[in-house]
Design a protein around this motif. Structure first.
Motif, PDB file in Angstrom:
ATOM      1  N   THR A   1       0.937  -1.184  -0.030  1.00  0.00           N
ATOM      2  CA  THR A   1       0.097   0.199  -0.221  1.00  0.00           C
ATOM      3  C   THR A   1       0.820   1.263   0.052  1.00  0.00           C
ATOM      4  N   ARG A   2       0.238   2.316  -0.558  1.00  0.00           N
ATOM      5  CA  ARG A   2       1.033   3.573  -0.598  1.00  0.00           C
ATOM      6  C   ARG A   2      -0.190   4.463  -0.215  1.00  0.00           C
ATOM      7  N   PRO A   3       0.516   5.949   0.144  1.00  0.00           N
ATOM      8  CA  PRO A   3      -0.551   7.163   0.508  1.00  0.00           C
ATOM      9  C   PRO A   3      -1.591   7.101  -0.391  1.00  0.00           C
ATOM     10  N   SER A   4      -2.698   7.311   0.297  1.00  0.00           N
ATOM     11  CA  SER A   4      -3.754   7.659  -0.241  1.00  0.00           C
ATOM     12  C   SER A   4      -4.630   6.470  -0.998  1.00  0.00           C
ATOM     13  N   ASP A   5      -4.068   5.172  -0.905  1.00  0.00           N
ATOM     14  CA  ASP A   5      -4.737   4.025  -1.240  1.00  0.00           C
ATOM     15  C   ASP A   5      -5.987   3.633  -0.525  1.00  0.00           C
ATOM     16  N   THR A   6      -6.929   3.048  -1.097  1.00  0.00           N
ATOM     17  CA  THR A   6      -8.174   2.725  -0.585  1.00  0.00           C
ATOM     18  C   THR A   6      -8.398   1.263  -1.056  1.00  0.00           C
ATOM     19  N   LEU A   7      -8.911   0.443  -0.354  1.00  0.00           N
ATOM     20  CA  LEU A   7      -9.428  -0.972  -0.861  1.00  0.00           C
ATOM     21  C   LEU A   7      -9.946  -0.723  -2.189  1.00  0.00           C
ATOM     22  N   SER A   8     -10.999   0.030  -2.309  1.00  0.00           N
ATOM     23  CA  SER A   8     -11.807   0.319  -3.497  1.00  0.00           C
ATOM     24  C   SER A   8     -10.932   0.661  -4.745  1.00  0.00           C
ATOM     25  N   ASN A   9     -10.095   1.676  -4.566  1.00  0.00           N
ATOM     26  CA  ASN A   9      -9.063   2.250  -5.488  1.00  0.00           C
ATOM     27  C   ASN A   9      -8.361   1.000  -6.058  1.00  0.00           C
ATOM     28  N   ILE A  10      -7.627   0.058  -4.807  1.00  0.00           N
ATOM     29  CA  ILE A  10      -6.895  -1.053  -5.212  1.00  0.00           C
ATOM     30  C   ILE A  10      -7.486  -2.140  -6.229  1.00  0.00           C
ATOM     31  N   ALA A  11      -8.833  -2.312  -5.596  1.00  0.00           N
ATOM     32  CA  ALA A  11      -9.436  -3.269  -6.430  1.00  0.00           C
ATOM     33  C   ALA A  11      -9.960  -2.957  -7.762  1.00  0.00           C
ATOM     34  N   ASP A  12     -10.655  -1.798  -7.991  1.00  0.00           N
ATOM     35  CA  ASP A  12     -11.474  -1.217  -9.090  1.00  0.00           C
ATOM     36  C   ASP A  12     -10.383  -0.395 -10.234  1.00  0.00           C
ATOM     37  N   THR A  13      -9.312  -0.097  -9.523  1.00  0.00           N
ATOM     38  CA  THR A  13      -8.483   0.880 -10.407  1.00  0.00           C
ATOM     39  C   THR A  13      -7.277   0.000 -10.672  1.00  0.00           C
ATOM     40  N   ILE A  14      -6.572  -0.150  -9.666  1.00  0.00           N
ATOM     41  CA  ILE A  14      -5.115  -0.931  -9.957  1.00  0.00           C
ATOM     42  C   ILE A  14      -5.476  -2.174 -10.524  1.00  0.00           C
TER      43      ILE A  14
END
Length: 424
Positions: A119-132
């Motif tokens: 994880t990095r600053p400003s990461d969220t679980l939704s961002n990791i799942a849906d975007t990254i």
């Protein structure tokens, strides 16, 4: 008369208003589904993920995101590995690629659990799942896999297990060799369109994914069977079970051997890899033939064909074996799938289209493009910021990003205000 009715009207509507809100908030809504394959043993298989880049990434960065070999990533997509400094080549945002993974049996279902994300600053679980990870996993699945009690609090530098979807189905489809691609449905996709792009049928997709109809929802994850060439290496070889999708390659034996599938047939063909530097002998015993060599001799009875074949990577050595056969006619020269230069652009019109089945390189403006690729280079943020007759089981993958219930609730609230204000 008006004064007598007003006290009756206002309480009556206010009494039923919470009832309407409750109905809308608890109404069932369609959410994306994912095909899962039950399992009961500890074996694994080769599988593929369909992934769309969320930003510009180097080949090495993309490989690191899934903890795979950069060379395996390139060969799975028929990209020329001899291209200068290919691992540092920048792949464009919105490019669709196939990610080769190992599919295991975990907690009774098939999934890949070898991917870790820091994880990095400003990461969220939704961002990791849906975007990254391009919708291949849901925030809830990451939360459960890592026993996260408060998803709003993520420590910077935390290593998260990212469970990814995959299926094996014995690496067969209708009794023929196949490798399964986990494909995330896009807004403009249809089941017929996906079937056509991947050289399969709507019926086959429905059977594999245990579907009762042809309706699909954006975000659904389908298991798509791809025709493939299967190996017959012994179980004690380190590359036992190697299977290569039609139209692509695989590198094995410590980057010494390159195996390809198609385009003329589904027979696995292996030869020395272009990266081969320090490798064990690839010469067939009692023969002058090297791995991949074929000789033919015409006779009155037919054509005598002798070939030097790959037998797996055993205890650090390349196993080869000599085969001879009598065929009605001599075969032509060995055909191998065409290689493509690393893509630099993607076609705008195919951003939301399914990636096509492997095909020849497409030339445009003097540069070759990757099949199924799209949009010109888009600058993004830094990476990480911002069955034979078996079938799977459809399961919930992830909730809709914006609940429809919120809109319905707001609509009822507006009606309530419009109804009451004139009466006040």
């Amino acid at each position: 008369m008006v004064n007598l009715k007003m006290p009756n009207l206002k309480p009556t509507f206010i009494l039923f208003f919470p009832f309407f809100i409750s109905i809308f908030n608890n109404a069932p809504f369609v959410s994306p589904k994912s095909t899962i394959e039950p399992c009961s043993n500890s074996d694994s298989c080769n599988a593929l993920l369909g992934y769309t880049l969320y930003t510009d990434l180097k080949v090495s960065e993309l490989a690191s995101l899934f903890q795979i070999d950069p060379i395996a990533l390139l060969t799975a997509n028929s990209i020329d590995i001899s291209y200068p400094d290919v691992e540092n080549h920048i792949l464009p945002s919105q490019l669709f690629v196939k990610i080769p993974i190992s599919c295991s049996c975990v907690d009774g279902i098939r999934k890949s659990v070898s991917t870790r994300y820091k994880t990095r600053p400003s990461d969220t679980l939704s961002n990791i799942a849906d975007t990254i990870y391009s919708g291949l996993v849901s925030a809830d699945q990451i939360r459960e896999a890592n026993s996260i009690t408060d998803p709003s609090v993520l420590d910077v530098g935390q290593n998260l297990v990212v469970p990814l979807p995959c299926t094996c189905f014995n690496n067969t489809d209708n009794s023929l060799p196949a490798i399964y691609l986990s494909y995330v449905v896009k807004p403009v996709d249809t089941l017929a369109g996906i079937a056509a792009e991947y050289s399969t049928t709507v019926t086959d997709l429905m059977n594999v994914n245990a579907m009762g109809g042809t309706s699909i929802t954006p975000g659904d994850i389908l298991a798509v069977p791809l025709p493939a060439c299967a190996s017959a290496f012994p179980k004690f070889s380190s590359d036992f079970g190697l299977i290569v999708p039609n139209g692509s390659y695989a590198i094995t034996a410590g980057h010494c051997v390159q195996c390809s599938c198609g385009p003329g047939n589904l027979n696995l063909y292996c030869m020395p890899a272009s990266l081969a530097v320090s490798c064990s002998s690839m010469q067939c015993r009692n023969s002058n033939l090297m791995l991949g060599n074929v000789t033919t001799q015409q006779s009155s009875a037919g054509c005598n064909v002798t070939s030097c074949n790959y037998g797996g990577f055993v205890n650090g050595s390349i196993a080869t074996w000599l085969s001879t056969s009598l065929q009605p006619r001599c075969p032509g020269s060995q055909q191998i799938p065409p290689l493509m230069a690393p893509p630099t652009t993607v076609a705008r019109e195919s951003i939301f289209a399914p990636a096509p089945a492997p095909g020849p390189a497409q030339l445009a403006g003097g540069s070759r493009t990757f099949p199924g690729s799209s949009l010109g280079p888009i600058s993004g943020s830094l990476p990480g910021l911002a069955p034979t007759s078996s079938s799977g089981i459809a399961s919930d993958a992830s909730p809709l990003t914006i609940p429809l219930a919120a809109y319905l609730t707001a609509f009822v609230l507006v009606l309530f205000v419009n109804f009451m204000v004139p009466m006040l």
